[in-house]
Structures are given as structure tokens and as C-alpha cells.
Design a protein around this motif. Structure first.
Motif, short mmCIF file in Angstrom:
data_model
loop_
_atom_site.label_atom_id
_atom_site.label_comp_id
_atom_site.label_asym_id
_atom_site.label_seq_id
_atom_site.Cartn_x
_atom_site.Cartn_y
_atom_site.Cartn_z
N GLU A 28 -59.09 46.74 10.11
CA GLU A 28 -60.33 46.94 9.35
C GLU A 28 -61.07 48.20 9.78
OE1 GLU A 28 -62.89 43.62 8.77
OE2 GLU A 28 -61.25 42.29 8.22
N GLY A 29 -60.33 49.26 9.98
CA GLY A 29 -60.94 50.55 10.29
C GLY A 29 -61.45 50.69 11.72
N ALA A 30 -61.16 49.70 12.58
CA ALA A 30 -61.61 49.79 13.97
C ALA A 30 -60.39 49.71 14.89
CB ALA A 30 -62.57 48.64 14.28
N LEU A 31 -60.56 50.23 16.13
CA LEU A 31 -59.46 50.18 17.09
C LEU A 31 -59.66 49.02 18.06
CD1 LEU A 31 -58.56 53.74 18.42
CD2 LEU A 31 -57.28 52.29 16.84
N PHE A 32 -58.61 48.21 18.22
CA PHE A 32 -58.64 47.07 19.14
C PHE A 32 -57.55 47.26 20.19
CE2 PHE A 32 -60.69 45.67 15.34
CZ PHE A 32 -61.69 44.82 15.77
N HIS A 33 -57.65 46.48 21.26
CA HIS A 33 -56.56 46.51 22.26
C HIS A 33 -55.31 45.90 21.62
CE1 HIS A 33 -56.28 42.16 23.09
NE2 HIS A 33 -57.60 42.13 22.93
N SER A 34 -54.16 46.27 22.12
CA SER A 34 -52.93 45.72 21.55
C SER A 34 -52.26 44.76 22.52
CB SER A 34 -51.98 46.87 21.19
OG SER A 34 -51.68 47.57 22.38
N HIS A 35 -53.02 44.32 23.54
CA HIS A 35 -52.46 43.43 24.55
C HIS A 35 -52.28 42.05 23.93
CE1 HIS A 35 -52.13 41.10 28.21
NE2 HIS A 35 -52.00 42.21 28.89
N GLY A 36 -51.03 41.62 23.79
CA GLY A 36 -50.75 40.39 23.08
C GLY A 36 -51.49 39.17 23.59
N ASP A 37 -51.71 39.07 24.92
CA ASP A 37 -52.23 37.82 25.48
C ASP A 37 -53.74 37.77 25.61
OD1 ASP A 37 -49.67 36.94 25.80
OD2 ASP A 37 -49.48 37.76 27.83
N SER A 38 -54.43 38.90 25.55
CA SER A 38 -55.86 38.88 25.88
C SER A 38 -56.69 38.31 24.73
CB SER A 38 -56.36 40.29 26.19
OG SER A 38 -57.78 40.25 26.30
N PRO A 39 -57.63 37.39 25.04
CA PRO A 39 -58.47 36.81 23.98
C PRO A 39 -59.59 37.75 23.54
CG PRO A 39 -59.08 35.91 26.14
CD PRO A 39 -57.91 36.83 26.37
N HIS A 148 -66.84 43.83 41.48
CA HIS A 148 -67.91 43.83 40.50
C HIS A 148 -67.31 43.39 39.17
CE1 HIS A 148 -70.49 46.10 37.48
NE2 HIS A 148 -71.42 45.49 38.19
N ALA A 149 -67.99 42.46 38.49
CA ALA A 149 -67.45 41.94 37.22
C ALA A 149 -68.61 41.84 36.24
CB ALA A 149 -66.83 40.58 37.46
N ARG A 150 -68.78 42.85 35.41
CA ARG A 150 -69.91 42.84 34.48
C ARG A 150 -69.42 42.69 33.04
NH1 ARG A 150 -73.49 48.04 34.52
NH2 ARG A 150 -71.73 48.81 33.29
N ASP A 151 -70.01 41.71 32.35
CA ASP A 151 -69.73 41.51 30.94
C ASP A 151 -68.23 41.28 30.71
OD1 ASP A 151 -70.34 41.30 28.28
OD2 ASP A 151 -70.92 43.39 27.98
N ILE A 152 -67.68 40.36 31.50
CA ILE A 152 -66.24 40.10 31.38
C ILE A 152 -65.97 38.75 30.71
CG2 ILE A 152 -65.87 41.47 33.49
CD1 ILE A 152 -64.83 38.87 34.82
N ALA A 153 -67.03 38.03 30.31
CA ALA A 153 -66.86 36.66 29.79
C ALA A 153 -65.90 36.61 28.60
CB ALA A 153 -68.22 36.08 29.39
N LEU A 154 -65.89 37.65 27.77
CA LEU A 154 -65.03 37.61 26.58
C LEU A 154 -63.59 38.04 26.87
CD1 LEU A 154 -67.38 38.89 23.72
CD2 LEU A 154 -67.18 36.64 24.77
N ALA A 155 -63.33 38.40 28.13
CA ALA A 155 -61.99 38.84 28.50
C ALA A 155 -61.26 37.78 29.33
CB ALA A 155 -62.07 40.14 29.29
N VAL A 156 -62.02 36.86 29.91
CA VAL A 156 -61.45 35.97 30.92
C VAL A 156 -61.03 34.63 30.32
CG1 VAL A 156 -62.09 34.63 32.96
CG2 VAL A 156 -62.65 37.05 32.83
N GLU A 157 -59.76 34.28 30.56
CA GLU A 157 -59.27 32.99 30.06
C GLU A 157 -59.74 31.84 30.94
OE1 GLU A 157 -55.09 33.74 30.20
OE2 GLU A 157 -55.14 34.93 28.35
N ASN A 158 -59.77 32.08 32.26
CA ASN A 158 -60.08 31.00 33.20
C ASN A 158 -60.84 31.60 34.38
OD1 ASN A 158 -60.02 29.10 35.25
ND2 ASN A 158 -57.97 28.37 34.74
N TYR A 159 -62.16 31.47 34.35
CA TYR A 159 -62.99 32.15 35.37
C TYR A 159 -62.72 31.58 36.77
CZ TYR A 159 -66.88 35.26 36.46
OH TYR A 159 -67.65 36.31 36.94
N THR A 160 -62.40 30.28 36.82
CA THR A 160 -62.12 29.65 38.12
C THR A 160 -60.92 30.34 38.79
OG1 THR A 160 -62.98 27.57 37.34
CG2 THR A 160 -61.47 27.44 39.19
#
Ligand SMILES: C[S@@+](CC[C@H](N)C(=O)[O-])C[C@H]1O[C@@H](n2cnc3c(N)ncnc32)[C@H](O)[C@@H]1O
Length: 317
Positions: A28-39, A148-160
Motif C-alpha cells: 500500500e505504498g509504504a515500506l515494511f520489514h520483510s522478516h517473515g517471523d516478526s509481528p 536499553h529497550a524503548r518502544d519495543i512492545a510491538l516487536a516482542v513476541e514474549n517479553y518474559t
């Protein structure tokens, strides 16, 4: 500074220009990561870099010195051994670069799944392609002083699981610093002193949160989320959470805060645009458009709105 970093790894090699394209895909006209597994659902192109840089710069300026310097100063103080800091999901790498300037005797690493940080980092900085969810990382047990982990909530599958890895590589006494933002309207009306009421913003963020949870298994973080997860891990002591309020809009009386508020409102508007391709795969486009317009209208018209950032830090025992 010694010429060889304490975590020198001869197998790492610099990307060439031709190596970059496969890390991205267009939608849709934007660039996204192409990493298959990342949410991770947000774009990783220029306007998004701008949003991240604006947020970084505002958070930085709301603190008197480079961010969290009060708590990191001890962790990075010069000692007999070289100090090493890692920035998880570094994005454009601003934090790592500014900290590296402030602590020239320490070494900084930034990891991300897309190569969007500068290709000309300071001599004590290295950006590396590494999936935050793919543990173990390349660093050995007890070898890192600050993470340091800033604004990573949308990248992390399991924070624990991430906290377990952080505990593995931090030295005893090493510091973990997390910063996440509350995806909901907050604040107090400057005229009435009452809590702000922004139902359309709340509705928009509910759409975002329910889609993140249902379609990507991601949780939005509240004030105590990281602290509570840290408390479940026996390897850390004393998590402390500080809430930082960033104004949305030009309502503050103070001129600097007004400037931050305007810039931050623009960043919020961009966030709504950035998350739209992800939402529109599942939400009726007419409903989504109405929800976003109402959300933006409230941002433009309600005084007292803030976004809350939760900065949590804890020490490795
Ligand atoms: C919201 S941005 C935050 C960037 C930076 N920490 C900041 O505060 O400016 C999230 C970053 O996480 C990265 N990311 C997404 N999934 C990831 C993964 N699985 N491993 C590492 N980085 C990831 C994205 O590419 C993006 O740069």
C-alpha cells in the motif's frame, strides 16, 4: 578508548548497498520489514523514521541531559573493564548515537531487523541486524553493562523470554532500562482540573489494541506491565517506574511544551496513518476512516491531553 571492542566478532560483516533491498517489502505504498517471523506491524520508511526521531527528541529534551543519564551514569562509569551497552530494536539508532557521544569511553550496539540506522555511526557504535525474539544473542553471559529497550512492545513476541536473555547477558549490577507508552488518552483539563475525556481516541486505541492482540499476539503495555514482568524474574532487583507525560497539542502555557505538544500531535497523527495498512486488512475501511477522523478531531480540540511514557529500570542481581 582501546581500538578493539570488548565484543569484537570477526564473523560480522558490513552490509553493501546491494544487501539492503531484501530487508524491505512494499505494501500500500509504504515500506515494511520483510522478516517473515516478526509481528511488527508498522512501516519502516522515512515518515516513520521521522516519527521515531521526533519522539526521541522530545523525550530527550524532557530530561535535562541525554536520557536516563542519572541511572545509566553508574552503569557506564569508566572502570578497569570497557563498558558495553545494547539498544534493543534500535530503529534509527538515535539513542545509541547520542549516548555514545555522551559516553565516548563506552561501546554501544543497536540491534534491529531492518538496516535503518545511520551507515556512518560513531566509532564506538555498531548497528547489527538481529531479531530481538531470536535468543540467545551473540553476547556471552555477564558481558553487558546496560540494555536499553524503548518502544519495543510491538516487536516482542514474549517479553518474559526477552527479560531472561537480558538477565543472561547483563553483568551483576548491570542495568536494564525499558520505555513504553500507554496507548490511551490521558491528562487533566487545564481549565477544569478534571481528567480528560476523549472517547474517540480511546475507541481508536481499542481498535489498535484488539487487532494487535488478536492478529499478532501483541500486548499493549500499561504503567506497571514491565515492572510486573521484571518482578516475576528472580534475577533483577528493585524495578522502578517513572511516568513521563508528553503533551499532545498546543494547549500547554509554556512555550517549549507547546512546541513539543504540536510536534507530538503530528507524530500521533502519523501513527494513525502508519498503523492503517495493518488495521485495514481486518477493519471495515469506512468504519476505520470514521474512527481515525474522530480520533484526530479530539487530538486537535481537547486541551490537557498527554501521552504517558513509562520508564522502568532494574538491576541485574
Ligand atoms: C517503534 S520502533 C522503536 C525504535 C527505537 N527503539 C526508538 O525508540 O526510537 C520499533 C523498532 O523495532 C524494530 N523491530 C521490529 N521487530 C523487530 C525484531 N523482531 N527484532 C528487532 N527489531 C525489531 C523495528 O524495525 C523498529 O525499528
Amino acid at each position: 578508548m582501546p581500538t578493539q571492542a570488548p565484543d569484537y566478532e570477526p564473523r560480522l560483516r558490513e552490509l553493501r548497498s546491494t544487501d539492503f533491498p531484501p530487508y524491505f517489502h512494499e505494501h500500500e505504498g509504504a515500506l515494511f520489514h520483510s522478516h517473515g517471523d516478526s509481528p511488527y506491524p508498522l512501516p519502516v520508511h522515512g515518515p516513520e523514521w521521522n516519527r521515531l526521531n521526533v519522539q526521541h527528541s522530545i523525550l530527550h529534551q524532557l530530561h535535562p541531559e541525554p536520557q536516563y543519564i542519572g541511572v545509566v551514569r553508574g552503569a557506564l562509569a569508566p572502570g578497569p573493564e570497557a563498558k558495553l551497552a545494547i539498544d534493543l530494536c534500535t530503529g534509527t539508532g538515535k539513542w545509541a548515537m547520542e549516548m555514545a557521544r555522551a559516553f565516548p569511553q563506552a561501546w554501544f550496539r543497536g540491534i534491529d531487523i531492518v538496516p535503518i540506522a545511520t551507515r556512518r555511526p560513531l566509532v564506538n557504535v555498531q548497528f547489527e541486524l538481529q531479531d530481538v525474539n531470536a535468543t540467545p544473542y551473540r553476547w556471552g553471559p555477564g558481558t553487558v553493562d546496560l540494555i536499553h529497550a524503548r518502544d519495543i512492545a510491538l516487536a516482542v513476541e514474549n517479553y518474559t523470554k526477552i527479560l531472561e536473555e537480558v538477565a543472561r547477558i547483563l553483568r551483576p549490577g548491570g542495568l536494564f532500562v525499558s520505555v513504553e507508552w500507554g496507548m490511551r488518552p490521558a491528562g487533566v483539563s487545564p481549565s477544569t482540573g478534571a481528567l480528560v475525556h476523549a472517547p474517540s481516541m480511546a475507541h481508536f486505541f481499542d481498535i489498535v489494541k484488539s487487532n494487535l492482540a488478536a492478529r499478532r499476539g501483541l500486548q499493549a503495555f500499561e504503567q506497571n506491565t514491565v515492572r510486573d514482568l521484571i518482578l516475576q524474574n528472580q534475577d533483577f532487583s528493585g524495578p522502578v517506574t517513572e511516568t513521563i507525560q508528553v503533551p499532545i497539542g498546543s494547549w500547554p502555557a509554556d512555550e517549549d511544551m507547546q512546541r513539543f505538544g504540536r510536534a507530538f500531535r503530528a507524530a500521533h497523527r502519523y501513527f494513525a496513518a502508519a498503523i492503517t495498512p495493518f488495521l485495514s486488512e481486518a477493519v471495515d475501511p469506512v468504519d476505520l476512516n470514521i474512527a481515525i477522523q474522530a480520533h484526530v478531531h479530539e487530538m486537535m480540540t481537547i486541551d490537557g491531553l498527554v501521552t504517558e511514557y513509562y520508564a522502568t529500570y532494574a538491576r541485574r542481581i
